[in-house]
Design a protein around this motif. Sequence first.
Motif, mmCIF file in Angstrom:
data_model
loop_
_atom_site.group_PDB
_atom_site.id
_atom_site.type_symbol
_atom_site.label_atom_id
_atom_site.label_comp_id
_atom_site.label_asym_id
_atom_site.label_seq_id
_atom_site.Cartn_x
_atom_site.Cartn_y
_atom_site.Cartn_z
ATOM 1 N N VAL A 69 51.051 44.893 37.624
ATOM 2 C CA VAL A 69 51.478 45.376 38.805
ATOM 3 C C VAL A 69 50.572 46.565 39.251
ATOM 4 N N ASN A 70 50.599 47.590 38.199
ATOM 5 C CA ASN A 70 49.683 48.854 38.712
ATOM 6 C C ASN A 70 48.075 48.470 39.090
ATOM 7 N N LEU A 71 47.793 47.326 38.302
ATOM 8 C CA LEU A 71 46.261 46.891 38.514
ATOM 9 C C LEU A 71 46.091 46.152 39.831
ATOM 10 N N ASN A 72 47.331 45.418 40.339
ATOM 11 C CA ASN A 72 47.308 44.654 41.400
ATOM 12 C C ASN A 72 47.592 45.679 42.591
ATOM 13 N N ASN A 73 48.227 46.805 42.388
ATOM 14 C CA ASN A 73 48.234 47.832 43.535
ATOM 15 C C ASN A 73 46.948 48.295 43.691
ATOM 16 N N VAL A 74 45.875 48.362 42.829
ATOM 17 C CA VAL A 74 44.791 49.227 43.012
ATOM 18 C C VAL A 74 43.795 48.283 43.805
ATOM 19 N N THR A 75 43.948 46.927 43.113
ATOM 20 C CA THR A 75 43.111 45.770 44.067
ATOM 21 C C THR A 75 43.548 45.736 45.183
ATOM 22 N N ASP A 76 44.946 45.785 45.516
ATOM 23 C CA ASP A 76 45.365 45.823 46.932
ATOM 24 C C ASP A 76 44.707 46.665 47.960
ATOM 25 N N ILE A 160 47.910 38.149 45.352
ATOM 26 C CA ILE A 160 48.238 39.475 44.539
ATOM 27 C C ILE A 160 49.530 39.805 44.790
ATOM 28 N N GLY A 161 50.106 39.998 46.230
ATOM 29 C CA GLY A 161 51.283 40.230 46.377
ATOM 30 C C GLY A 161 52.318 39.368 45.940
ATOM 31 N N ALA A 162 52.182 38.179 45.906
ATOM 32 C CA ALA A 162 53.104 37.171 45.184
ATOM 33 C C ALA A 162 52.968 37.394 43.813
ATOM 34 N N ASN A 165 55.185 40.250 42.988
ATOM 35 C CA ASN A 165 56.626 39.891 43.302
ATOM 36 C C ASN A 165 57.269 39.336 42.063
ATOM 37 N N THR A 166 56.397 38.339 41.471
ATOM 38 C CA THR A 166 56.761 37.731 40.332
ATOM 39 C C THR A 166 57.034 38.500 38.816
ATOM 40 N N LEU A 167 55.923 39.340 39.074
ATOM 41 C CA LEU A 167 56.080 40.249 37.782
ATOM 42 C C LEU A 167 57.081 41.340 37.980
ATOM 43 N N ASN A 168 57.499 41.947 38.855
ATOM 44 C CA ASN A 168 58.379 42.821 39.307
ATOM 45 C C ASN A 168 59.825 42.207 39.006
#
Length: 229
Positions: A69-76, A160-162, A165-168
């Motif tokens: 999720v943290n990596l996704n936030n960086v990518t986003d 990435i958002g989806a 959300n799944t990971l959270n």
Amino acid sequence: MTFSINKPTLAINKIDLLSKKQEQQNEQLSSGFKINSAKDDAAGLQISNRLSAEIAGLNRLSVNAQDQVNLNNVTDAQLSSITNTLLRVNELSIQSGNPLYSNSAIQIEFEQLTEEINLVAGHALGDSKFISGLDSSNPVATQNLITEALEAVASNSTDIGAQSNTLNSQISTYEVASINSRSSRSRILDTDYATAVSEQKNNNLLLQASLIIQKEDEDRKGLLVNKLV
């Protein structure tokens, strides 16, 4: 008639059991655990160890998911940066159709922004040639390229958002399962201080009574020996 002066009495046997119980209770109160070794409760210890392994596994899964999720936030955030830069390029492409602006100056900025976009896209999208062919002399073609690029960025951002959300959701599931497992382990492993203190008091009273009985028994044996001498 034969007398067995040294034969252990029931009181001595009981004292031994009560003393061992006292040691166990002291250990339980000092450690905070009612199971400190297999001799306390072999089955309970086995279940506790299994729950500990389960908790460790759930915590690891939660950490792994949070890392993603943290990596996704960086990518986003990187995708947002690309979007903002593309919007700047779009603004310049519109200006390039205005004779008041210098197309050569706009083209220089196009090239700088293209390099910036591709640098970030190399990290965020794995594509260091994400966009090219921006031409200040052909604003329509440039705007078409920008539209395609914006759609690609938006699509990736949505994916990435989806995923996040799944990971959270998975993280929440792992955390609830971990809490439940810790609660189960606590019921098996942790000392109930109120109960333990009460049992310790009762055991101490029994031990004191047994010691008195033993003393009286030894005194009687002493009298018997004196009479026999």
